[in-house]
Design a protein around this motif. Structure first.
Motif, PDB file in Angstrom:
ATOM      1  N   ARG A   1     -24.738  80.069   6.070  1.00  0.00           N
ATOM      2  CA  ARG A   1     -24.267  81.270   5.349  1.00  0.00           C
ATOM      3  C   ARG A   1     -24.487  81.024   3.866  1.00  0.00           C
ATOM      4  O   ARG A   1     -23.592  80.586   3.144  1.00  0.00           O
ATOM      5  CB  ARG A   1     -22.799  81.499   5.670  1.00  0.00           C
ATOM      6  CG  ARG A   1     -22.600  81.908   7.122  1.00  0.00           C
ATOM      7  CD  ARG A   1     -22.880  83.363   7.344  1.00  0.00           C
ATOM      8  NE  ARG A   1     -21.747  84.179   6.930  1.00  0.00           N
ATOM      9  CZ  ARG A   1     -21.850  85.409   6.447  1.00  0.00           C
ATOM     10  NH1 ARG A   1     -23.033  85.951   6.279  1.00  0.00           N
ATOM     11  NH2 ARG A   1     -20.777  86.084   6.109  1.00  0.00           N
ATOM     12  N   THR A   2     -25.724  81.277   3.443  1.00  0.00           N
ATOM     13  CA  THR A   2     -26.085  80.969   2.067  1.00  0.00           C
ATOM     14  C   THR A   2     -25.570  82.061   1.134  1.00  0.00           C
ATOM     15  O   THR A   2     -25.209  83.135   1.577  1.00  0.00           O
ATOM     16  CB  THR A   2     -27.614  80.900   1.920  1.00  0.00           C
ATOM     17  OG1 THR A   2     -28.141  82.136   2.381  1.00  0.00           O
ATOM     18  CG2 THR A   2     -28.179  79.778   2.741  1.00  0.00           C
ATOM     19  N   GLY A   3     -25.555  81.739  -0.142  1.00  0.00           N
ATOM     20  CA  GLY A   3     -25.319  82.769  -1.148  1.00  0.00           C
ATOM     21  C   GLY A   3     -23.973  82.695  -1.816  1.00  0.00           C
ATOM     22  O   GLY A   3     -23.079  81.953  -1.405  1.00  0.00           O
ATOM     23  N   GLY A   4     -23.849  83.479  -2.892  1.00  0.00           N
ATOM     24  CA  GLY A   4     -22.607  83.541  -3.641  1.00  0.00           C
ATOM     25  C   GLY A   4     -22.188  82.184  -4.159  1.00  0.00           C
ATOM     26  O   GLY A   4     -21.010  81.922  -4.314  1.00  0.00           O
ATOM     27  N   ASN A   5     -23.151  81.304  -4.435  1.00  0.00           N
ATOM     28  CA  ASN A   5     -22.872  79.955  -4.909  1.00  0.00           C
ATOM     29  C   ASN A   5     -21.856  79.262  -4.002  1.00  0.00           C
ATOM     30  O   ASN A   5     -20.918  78.632  -4.470  1.00  0.00           O
ATOM     31  CB  ASN A   5     -22.380  79.998  -6.363  1.00  0.00           C
ATOM     32  CG  ASN A   5     -22.479  78.641  -7.036  1.00  0.00           C
ATOM     33  OD1 ASN A   5     -23.205  77.758  -6.558  1.00  0.00           O
ATOM     34  ND2 ASN A   5     -21.762  78.459  -8.116  1.00  0.00           N
TER      35      ASN A   5
ATOM     36  N   MET B   1     -19.666  80.719  -2.078  1.00  0.00           N
ATOM     37  CA  MET B   1     -18.448  81.504  -1.832  1.00  0.00           C
ATOM     38  C   MET B   1     -18.472  82.205  -0.476  1.00  0.00           C
ATOM     39  O   MET B   1     -17.439  82.412   0.145  1.00  0.00           O
ATOM     40  CB  MET B   1     -18.282  82.571  -2.924  1.00  0.00           C
ATOM     41  CG  MET B   1     -17.660  82.074  -4.209  1.00  0.00           C
ATOM     42  SD  MET B   1     -16.121  81.200  -3.933  1.00  0.00           S
ATOM     43  CE  MET B   1     -16.666  79.554  -4.264  1.00  0.00           C
ATOM     44  N   ILE B   2     -19.678  82.584  -0.018  1.00  0.00           N
ATOM     45  CA  ILE B   2     -19.764  83.330   1.238  1.00  0.00           C
ATOM     46  C   ILE B   2     -19.350  82.423   2.399  1.00  0.00           C
ATOM     47  O   ILE B   2     -18.542  82.803   3.254  1.00  0.00           O
ATOM     48  CB  ILE B   2     -21.180  83.905   1.407  1.00  0.00           C
ATOM     49  CG1 ILE B   2     -21.348  85.021   0.364  1.00  0.00           C
ATOM     50  CG2 ILE B   2     -21.415  84.416   2.822  1.00  0.00           C
ATOM     51  CD1 ILE B   2     -22.698  85.649   0.295  1.00  0.00           C
TER      52      ILE B   2
ATOM     53  N   ASN C   1     -15.568  81.693   2.085  1.00  0.00           N
ATOM     54  CA  ASN C   1     -14.769  82.824   2.553  1.00  0.00           C
ATOM     55  C   ASN C   1     -14.718  82.890   4.071  1.00  0.00           C
ATOM     56  O   ASN C   1     -13.691  83.229   4.654  1.00  0.00           O
ATOM     57  CB  ASN C   1     -15.328  84.143   2.009  1.00  0.00           C
ATOM     58  CG  ASN C   1     -14.871  84.379   0.584  1.00  0.00           C
ATOM     59  OD1 ASN C   1     -13.882  83.801   0.145  1.00  0.00           O
ATOM     60  ND2 ASN C   1     -15.600  85.212  -0.131  1.00  0.00           N
TER      61      ASN C   1
END
Lengths: 508, 329
Positions: free
Chosen positions: B80-84, B86-87, B90
């Motif tokens: 679950r890549t992305g949002g540095n 955060m994704i 979360n």
């Protein structure tokens, strides 16, 4: 190094190597055809499977699959205006108009043949320059990357779709979209509307699927016509004529392949740029440009030869420095490291056999994919005769699935839908979808490379680098030359008129 | 008899609440007792794309964990890549607290958003299970810089151009800046997309120095000048290169590096945590996991649940103390 060639061929063509080659290629083709799914996804899927294999077979399967993606990716682009991956965007510019004229077989024939031969050129260049690859990779730094991306942006002017001002506005919108998300310098988030989704910016794949595929599905539904008009070429004859066209336009093919290989060598630029630049140069250097964008076979040959040739180029930094030129290559490096093979300068000395298996698979996987595609072409071309009410829902579903599948993020589907509407209105009111997508691809790269160049070299330091200067002059020539050639008289008289106005103002 | 209506109401509500609580606990215990159920799937969320060292670690660990857990459930890795980061974080924070969603996260990335940006979560709330990988981390100079040892940088107060592997506020960049502060030199970070692009800039000689993991840098070690390693002792591969502890900065060990920590959703029942803790330790000791990690040039280094919390707490304290200095300019 070269004496490892024969044993490598032995591995590829003996059992079970050949089975992994065929299997990998077929899986890669399926991923290539489906919009949104590409090399990254197929490699991620196969990666855990390959852990159980011998390293040679793992490489055969992975490279076979990755190499087949751009070949098959041309299919949906030509038939349905839905590029299979970012590497195939430029193929749609002339491929889809050809399909609308009932000549999909011709376009696929040309795409398959130029893909196949492009991969051969890429592999040949790779084998030849591998010993020199180090110098080539090291001679490109931030200012060179920056100029290459600027050059790509200037291509928008050459594509010349309709009104220039609408083109500039479309590109401007693309650049604005490119600046959404964490900036490459501070890492501060811009224009994120308070959501985590926009943290990474507007992603290319869902925008591309929206602009081209979903907008086309909307247009088809509203037109209620089949993709192609009345006259449709069926059978193999059109496909063979497409193959033949590659040899008739051999210069276009060769320039596309060499450009693709060179862009592949430069890490961080990648396949999404290679096909666009190849298309741009094909149009810029053509004597008669009038048919580009309306179904010119050269507009299929150039990007398709470039996107397969670039895999050969991308292996140069991957193998010499362990620096991936693309997501595909990053995953490949991961796979190699699991087998204890570390890409780097020692790899050529320690395991030339592995390098030769890799290059051999790239060549034969592409040949296989090209031949399979030629065989499928007449059947695939029939898709264009289906009624739009049948095709459009399929495009919509495939497009939305594709945008979701890339990152498994629901927000991507919303972006695809929004850009489907944007694309529809862009098309209806004569704005350029291509300019928007090029600006979106290049915006982030331009920003990062500009900042790095200024910080490390400054303006003077950047412009006095020979390759940068050469690229700058080439870009200026590319922009000025068509105008000069089209009407030197008109340009001169315009300049003279400006001079007169200036003189009269000065006097006044 | 004088019964006041509102007291009756209270006792009824209390009774219902008590009953619900009892049922809830009973259900919880029943669920936790057969954790993980036969044929179930446990997902390990990671914030990185396939192919990198986090992905490799997670996939090797997933196989071992599946074997180590009762009933041998499927253990799958989800990128679950992305949002540095955060994704992925979360996903772990918001999952049902049942132990079926785990995360292998990078410790610094989890700590920084609340400490620097004031994001609203507490990194210590996550049910930490272990640290499973601490890739060897080292600092190298470019040959063109003329630097041959850290002594030419430390204490000079001069500023050195650093090829950073992210933006200015990225964990790795901040780690390098804090190293500069501690050792007495300035750091001017030039952002790059990841360690391999940064390494290429060092090899070209466009920058002075960088920090990165051993697997990335070691293949090119002949083209760079090793300065020091983020270890407590010298490492066998680089016997002439000082360790950061030897240089008198053992504290920097906790700040720098890409420690991969395993955790799960806040509020996961103790019984489930006990199962996960035991199985994770068994998975870590598994031969195939350890061999795979060695082959992939990774550094499997175990910290148990409480040591992992200490690591997280140390990062919070150290980055928190330097917050104003880091955000200045």
């Amino acid at each position: 190094m070269y004496d490892a060639i024969l044993p490598a061929l032995g591995v590829i063509f003996s059992w079970p190597g050949i089975a992994f080659l065929v299997g990998g290629t077929l899986i890669g083709m399926v991923f290539g055809i489906l919009p949104g799914l590409g090399g990254g996804q197929v490699l991620a899927l196969l990666l855990p499977v390959t852990f159980a294999l011998e390293p040679e077979y793992a490489i055969i399967m992975l490279i076979g699959a990755a190499g087949a993606v751009p070949t098959a990716g041309s299919v949906a682009g030509i038939l349905l205006n839905t590029p299979g991956s970012a590497q195939n965007v430029a193929t749609t510019f002339d491929g889809y108009p050809l399909a609308r004229q009932g000549r999909a077989g011709y376009a696929i024939g040309a795409a398959a043949t130029s893909s196949l031969l492009g991969a051969l050129v890429g592999a040949a260049v790779l084998i030849t320059i591998l010993p020199l690859g180090r110098q080539i990779v090291l001679s490109f730094s931030y200012p060179e990357y920056f100029m290459i991306t600027v050059m790509g942006l200037c291509l928008i002017a050459l594509l010349g779709e309709g009104s220039m001002w609408k083109g500039v506005m479309s590109a401007g919108l693309g650049l604005m979209l490119a600046f959404v998300g964490a900036d490459p310098i501070e890492g501060l988030v811009r224009y994120d509307l308070g959501t985590d989704y926009l943290y990474d910016g507007i992603k290319l794949v869902p925008v591309m699927i929206g602009l081209f595929a979903i907008s086309e599905a909307l247009a088809l539904l509203l037109d209620k016509k089949a993709v192609a008009g009345e006259r449709i070429e069926f059978g193999m004859s059109g496909v063979w004529r497409g193959s033949l066209a590659v040899f008739q336009n051999f210069g276009t093919f060769l320039r596309g392949s060499i450009l693709g290989t060179l862009i592949g060598i430069i890490p961080g630029v990648g396949g999404a740029v290679a096909n666009l630049i190849a298309y741009g140069q094909a149009k810029a250097t053509a004597k008669d440009k009038s048919s580009f964008g309306k179904g010119d076979i050269r507009g299929v040959i150039a990007p398709e030869s470039a996107n397969n040739a670039k895999d050969g180029g991308a292996l140069v930094p991957t193998l010499i420095f362990g620096i991936p030129g693309s997501l595909d290559m990053a995953i490949l490096i991961g796979a190699l490291m699991v087998f204890g093979i570390t890409p780097g300068p020692r790899l050529m000395l320690d395991s030339p056999d592995i390098i030769m298996v890799l290059i051999g698979t790239l060549v034969f996987g592409n040949v296989l994919a090209g031949v399979i595609l030629l065989g499928w072409a007449p059947y695939l071309a029939r898709v264009t005769s289906l009624r739009s009410t049948t095709v459009a829902p399929v495009i919509l579903v495939l497009g939305l699935l594709g945008s979701y599948a890339t990152y498994g993020n629901f927000g991507d589907m919303i972006v695809a839908l929004v850009f489907g509407l944007v694309g529809y209105f862009f098309h209806a009111y004569g704005f350029s979808r291509v300019a928007l997508i090029i600006a979106l691809v290049l915006g982030g790269l331009i920003e990062k490379n500009f900042y790095q160049s200024m910080l490390v070299f400054g303006i003077e330091g950047s412009l006095t680098r020979p390759i940068t200067l050469g690229l700058l002059l080439a870009t200026i020539a590319m922009l000025v030359y068509p105008a000069l050639r089209a009407s030197p008289g008109a340009l001169l008289s315009r300049a003279a008129r400006k001079e007169r106005i200036k003189v009269s103002k000065d006097e006044g | 008899m004088d019964i006041r209506l509102d007291s009756l109401k209270t006792s009824v509500t209390g009774g219902v609440a008590g009953l619900t609580l009892a049922l809830g606990v009973a259900a919880g215990t029943a669920g936790a007792a057969d954790f993980p159920e036969a044929g179930s799937t446990i997902t390990i969320v990671i914030p990185n794309s396939p192919g990198g060292s986090t992905d490799t670690t997670a996939r090797l660990f997933a196989d071992a964990l599946s074997k180590a857990l009762p009933n041998e459930p499927n253990v799958v890795v989800q990128n679950r890549t992305g949002g540095n980061g955060m994704i992925a974080l979360n996903d772990v924070m918001r999952a049902d607290p049942d132990g079926y969603t785990l995360g292998i996260l990078e410790a610094t990335t989890v700590v920084l958003p609340p400490v620097l940006e004031g994001r609203d979560y507490d990194p210590l709330e996550i049910e930490w299970i272990a640290q499973i990988n601490n890739p060897l981390y080292l600092a190298v100079a470019s040959k063109a810089s003329g630097l041959t040892s850290i002594d030419q940088m430390a204490g000079t107060g001069e500023t050195f151009v650093q090829a950073s592997t992210g933006g200015r506020l990225d964990g790795s960049t901040l780690g390098a800046r804090m190293t500069g502060m501690a050792m007495g030199f300035g750091v001017n970070p030039i952002p790059h997309d990841g360690a391999s692009e940064a390494l290429l800039a060092v090899i070209r000689g466009d920058v002075d120095w960088m920090q990165g993991t051993f697997p990335t840098i070691y293949a090119q070690i002949d083209d760079v000048v090793p300065l020091f390693t983020y270890t407590s002792e010298r490492i066998p591969n680089l016997p002439d290169v000082p360790s950061v502890a030897e240089l008198g900065h053992a504290d920097l060990l906790k700040l720098n590096g890409l420690q991969l920590v395993l955790g799960t959703t806040p509020g996961t029942p103790d019984e489930v945590m006990a199962v996960l803790n035991a199985a994770s330790e068994a998975a870590f000791m598994d031969e195939s996991f350890r061999e795979g990690m060695v082959e992939a040039n990774q550094n499997a280094e175990w910290l148990d649940a409480s040591e992992t919390r200490e690591l997280i707490q140390a990062k919070i304290d150290l980055f928190g103390a330097a917050r104003d200095e880091l955000l200045k300019e």
